[in-house]
Design a protein around this motif. Structure first.
Motif, PDB file in Angstrom:
ATOM      1  N   LEU A  26      65.785  18.528  12.666  1.00  0.00           N
ATOM      2  CA  LEU A  26      65.635  18.866  14.082  1.00  0.00           C
ATOM      3  C   LEU A  26      64.287  19.528  14.337  1.00  0.00           C
ATOM      4  CD1 LEU A  26      66.870  19.226  16.955  1.00  0.00           C
ATOM      5  CD2 LEU A  26      67.774  21.403  16.139  1.00  0.00           C
ATOM      6  N   GLY A  27      63.934  20.484  13.504  1.00  0.00           N
ATOM      7  CA  GLY A  27      62.666  21.196  13.659  1.00  0.00           C
ATOM      8  C   GLY A  27      61.464  20.281  13.551  1.00  0.00           C
ATOM      9  N   LYS A  28      61.514  19.346  12.604  1.00  0.00           N
ATOM     10  CA  LYS A  28      60.400  18.401  12.442  1.00  0.00           C
ATOM     11  C   LYS A  28      60.267  17.501  13.659  1.00  0.00           C
ATOM     12  CE  LYS A  28      60.286  18.209   7.408  1.00  0.00           C
ATOM     13  NZ  LYS A  28      60.528  17.387   6.212  1.00  0.00           N
ATOM     14  N   ARG A  29      61.390  17.091  14.216  1.00  0.00           N
ATOM     15  CA  ARG A  29      61.344  16.233  15.405  1.00  0.00           C
ATOM     16  C   ARG A  29      60.764  16.975  16.607  1.00  0.00           C
ATOM     17  NH1 ARG A  29      62.860  10.814  15.542  1.00  0.00           N
ATOM     18  NH2 ARG A  29      64.028  10.384  13.745  1.00  0.00           N
ATOM     19  N   ILE A  30      61.163  18.238  16.757  1.00  0.00           N
ATOM     20  CA  ILE A  30      60.627  19.046  17.856  1.00  0.00           C
ATOM     21  C   ILE A  30      59.121  19.238  17.659  1.00  0.00           C
ATOM     22  CG2 ILE A  30      60.635  21.351  18.918  1.00  0.00           C
ATOM     23  CD1 ILE A  30      63.177  19.974  19.644  1.00  0.00           C
ATOM     24  N   ARG A  31      58.704  19.570  16.449  1.00  0.00           N
ATOM     25  CA  ARG A  31      57.285  19.792  16.162  1.00  0.00           C
ATOM     26  C   ARG A  31      56.475  18.526  16.437  1.00  0.00           C
ATOM     27  NH1 ARG A  31      57.396  20.356  11.024  1.00  0.00           N
ATOM     28  NH2 ARG A  31      58.029  22.474  11.016  1.00  0.00           N
ATOM     29  N   THR A  32      56.975  17.383  15.979  1.00  0.00           N
ATOM     30  CA  THR A  32      56.266  16.116  16.193  1.00  0.00           C
ATOM     31  C   THR A  32      56.125  15.814  17.681  1.00  0.00           C
ATOM     32  OG1 THR A  32      57.045  15.231  14.089  1.00  0.00           O
ATOM     33  CG2 THR A  32      56.350  13.629  15.748  1.00  0.00           C
ATOM     34  N   ALA A  33      57.209  15.986  18.426  1.00  0.00           N
ATOM     35  CA  ALA A  33      57.169  15.723  19.877  1.00  0.00           C
ATOM     36  C   ALA A  33      56.214  16.691  20.570  1.00  0.00           C
ATOM     37  CB  ALA A  33      58.565  15.836  20.467  1.00  0.00           C
ATOM     38  N   ARG A  34      56.216  17.943  20.137  1.00  0.00           N
ATOM     39  CA  ARG A  34      55.315  18.945  20.739  1.00  0.00           C
ATOM     40  C   ARG A  34      53.864  18.555  20.509  1.00  0.00           C
ATOM     41  NH1 ARG A  34      52.537  22.803  18.399  1.00  0.00           N
ATOM     42  NH2 ARG A  34      53.793  22.915  16.508  1.00  0.00           N
ATOM     43  N   LYS A  35      53.556  18.157  19.286  1.00  0.00           N
ATOM     44  CA  LYS A  35      52.179  17.771  18.967  1.00  0.00           C
ATOM     45  C   LYS A  35      51.758  16.506  19.711  1.00  0.00           C
ATOM     46  CE  LYS A  35      51.784  20.139  14.575  1.00  0.00           C
ATOM     47  NZ  LYS A  35      51.455  20.020  13.146  1.00  0.00           N
ATOM     48  N   GLU A  36      52.698  15.578  19.892  1.00  0.00           N
ATOM     49  CA  GLU A  36      52.390  14.360  20.650  1.00  0.00           C
ATOM     50  C   GLU A  36      52.071  14.687  22.103  1.00  0.00           C
ATOM     51  OE1 GLU A  36      55.682  11.702  20.006  1.00  0.00           O
ATOM     52  OE2 GLU A  36      54.983  11.175  17.997  1.00  0.00           O
ATOM     53  N   CYS A  37      52.613  15.800  22.595  1.00  0.00           N
ATOM     54  CA  CYS A  37      52.327  16.255  23.960  1.00  0.00           C
ATOM     55  C   CYS A  37      51.098  17.163  24.002  1.00  0.00           C
ATOM     56  CB  CYS A  37      53.531  17.004  24.526  1.00  0.00           C
ATOM     57  SG  CYS A  37      54.933  15.942  24.897  1.00  0.00           S
ATOM     58  N   HIS A  38      50.468  17.347  22.852  1.00  0.00           N
ATOM     59  CA  HIS A  38      49.269  18.190  22.739  1.00  0.00           C
ATOM     60  C   HIS A  38      49.520  19.609  23.232  1.00  0.00           C
ATOM     61  CE1 HIS A  38      47.157  14.505  21.740  1.00  0.00           C
ATOM     62  NE2 HIS A  38      47.648  13.960  22.845  1.00  0.00           N
ATOM     63  N   LEU A  39      50.656  20.151  22.817  1.00  0.00           N
ATOM     64  CA  LEU A  39      51.011  21.513  23.201  1.00  0.00           C
ATOM     65  C   LEU A  39      51.013  22.422  21.973  1.00  0.00           C
ATOM     66  CD1 LEU A  39      54.133  20.802  25.452  1.00  0.00           C
ATOM     67  CD2 LEU A  39      51.883  21.552  26.233  1.00  0.00           C
ATOM     68  N   THR A  40      50.606  23.651  22.181  1.00  0.00           N
ATOM     69  CA  THR A  40      50.767  24.658  21.133  1.00  0.00           C
ATOM     70  C   THR A  40      52.194  25.180  21.223  1.00  0.00           C
ATOM     71  OG1 THR A  40      50.129  26.512  22.533  1.00  0.00           O
ATOM     72  CG2 THR A  40      48.338  25.359  21.359  1.00  0.00           C
ATOM     73  N   GLN A  41      52.612  25.896  20.207  1.00  0.00           N
ATOM     74  CA  GLN A  41      53.939  26.504  20.256  1.00  0.00           C
ATOM     75  C   GLN A  41      54.033  27.474  21.433  1.00  0.00           C
ATOM     76  OE1 GLN A  41      54.180  28.114  16.252  1.00  0.00           O
ATOM     77  NE2 GLN A  41      55.438  26.388  15.582  1.00  0.00           N
ATOM     78  N   GLN A  42      52.958  28.221  21.662  1.00  0.00           N
ATOM     79  CA  GLN A  42      52.951  29.185  22.762  1.00  0.00           C
ATOM     80  C   GLN A  42      53.070  28.485  24.109  1.00  0.00           C
ATOM     81  OE1 GLN A  42      52.716  32.823  22.501  1.00  0.00           O
ATOM     82  NE2 GLN A  42      53.588  32.390  24.518  1.00  0.00           N
ATOM     83  N   GLU A  43      52.335  27.377  24.287  1.00  0.00           N
ATOM     84  CA  GLU A  43      52.394  26.641  25.549  1.00  0.00           C
ATOM     85  C   GLU A  43      53.802  26.085  25.797  1.00  0.00           C
ATOM     86  OE1 GLU A  43      47.782  25.030  25.876  1.00  0.00           O
ATOM     87  OE2 GLU A  43      49.231  23.917  24.649  1.00  0.00           O
ATOM     88  N   LEU A  44      54.399  25.516  24.751  1.00  0.00           N
ATOM     89  CA  LEU A  44      55.746  24.980  24.895  1.00  0.00           C
ATOM     90  C   LEU A  44      56.734  26.093  25.235  1.00  0.00           C
ATOM     91  CD1 LEU A  44      57.754  22.649  24.763  1.00  0.00           C
ATOM     92  CD2 LEU A  44      57.903  23.015  22.290  1.00  0.00           C
ATOM     93  N   ALA A  45      56.611  27.200  24.546  1.00  0.00           N
ATOM     94  CA  ALA A  45      57.500  28.338  24.809  1.00  0.00           C
ATOM     95  C   ALA A  45      57.357  28.809  26.251  1.00  0.00           C
ATOM     96  CB  ALA A  45      57.194  29.472  23.837  1.00  0.00           C
ATOM     97  N   ASP A  46      56.125  28.960  26.707  1.00  0.00           N
ATOM     98  CA  ASP A  46      55.878  29.421  28.074  1.00  0.00           C
ATOM     99  C   ASP A  46      56.455  28.452  29.098  1.00  0.00           C
ATOM    100  OD1 ASP A  46      54.525  31.620  27.054  1.00  0.00           O
ATOM    101  OD2 ASP A  46      52.521  30.795  27.458  1.00  0.00           O
ATOM    102  N   GLN A  47      56.265  27.164  28.876  1.00  0.00           N
ATOM    103  CA  GLN A  47      56.707  26.160  29.832  1.00  0.00           C
ATOM    104  C   GLN A  47      58.230  25.994  29.848  1.00  0.00           C
ATOM    105  OE1 GLN A  47      54.399  22.566  29.239  1.00  0.00           O
ATOM    106  NE2 GLN A  47      52.490  23.712  29.286  1.00  0.00           N
ATOM    107  N   CYS A  48      58.884  26.410  28.754  1.00  0.00           N
ATOM    108  CA  CYS A  48      60.349  26.315  28.686  1.00  0.00           C
ATOM    109  C   CYS A  48      61.028  27.656  28.936  1.00  0.00           C
ATOM    110  CB  CYS A  48      60.768  25.782  27.313  1.00  0.00           C
ATOM    111  SG  CYS A  48      60.338  24.059  27.048  1.00  0.00           S
ATOM    112  N   GLY A  49      60.220  28.701  29.131  1.00  0.00           N
ATOM    113  CA  GLY A  49      60.799  30.025  29.351  1.00  0.00           C
ATOM    114  C   GLY A  49      61.427  30.608  28.104  1.00  0.00           C
ATOM    115  N   LEU A  50      60.844  30.280  26.948  1.00  0.00           N
ATOM    116  CA  LEU A  50      61.362  30.743  25.667  1.00  0.00           C
ATOM    117  C   LEU A  50      60.330  31.628  24.975  1.00  0.00           C
ATOM    118  CD1 LEU A  50      62.672  27.273  24.433  1.00  0.00           C
ATOM    119  CD2 LEU A  50      64.063  29.139  25.358  1.00  0.00           C
TER     120      LEU A  50
END
Length: 115
Positions: free
Chosen positions: A9-33
């Motif tokens: 699950l973690g690898k799939r999330i990481r791969t999808a995040r990178k395909e969207c050119h997002l950092t972990q911080q950006e993804l967290a901010d945009q999801c309210g996490l």
């Protein structure tokens, strides 16, 4: 869920995040996490809640099926990429794409059945 499934699950999330050119911080901010939540999920250390998965799926434009292992005979990775792209389209364009695909499949099945 066994640990290896958390890692999958973690690898799939990481791969999808990178395909969207997002950092972990950006993804967290945009999801309210919290960024720590994203980090823990990507490393397989945390079992995300349903709500968290919904936020991630929506933001990353992926299908929920992409996040779980499958024994399907269909190449799930290709199918998930297609579904992710389809989800990014508006409703009108989704209908056009799906109608076009249905027509194409029907045509191919007719040819396939011909000896």
């Amino acid at each position: 869920m066994p640990e290896d499934k958390f890692i999958f699950l973690g690898k799939r999330i990481r791969t999808a995040r990178k395909e969207c050119h997002l950092t972990q911080q950006e993804l967290a901010d945009q999801c309210g996490l919290a960024v720590k939540t994203i980090q823990d999920i990507e490393k397989g250390r945390k079992n995300p809640t349903y709500e968290t998965l919904c936020f991630l799926i929506d933001r990353l434009g992926i299908s929920g099926n992409a996040l779980f292992p499958s024994n399907s005979i269909v190449d799930s990775e290709i199918l998930e990429i297609f579904l992710g792209k389809l989800q990014c389209c508006n409703e009108k364009n989704q209908k056009v794409i799906l109608n076009s695909l249905m027509f194409l499949v029907e045509q191919l099945l007719e040819v396939q059945d011909t000896p």
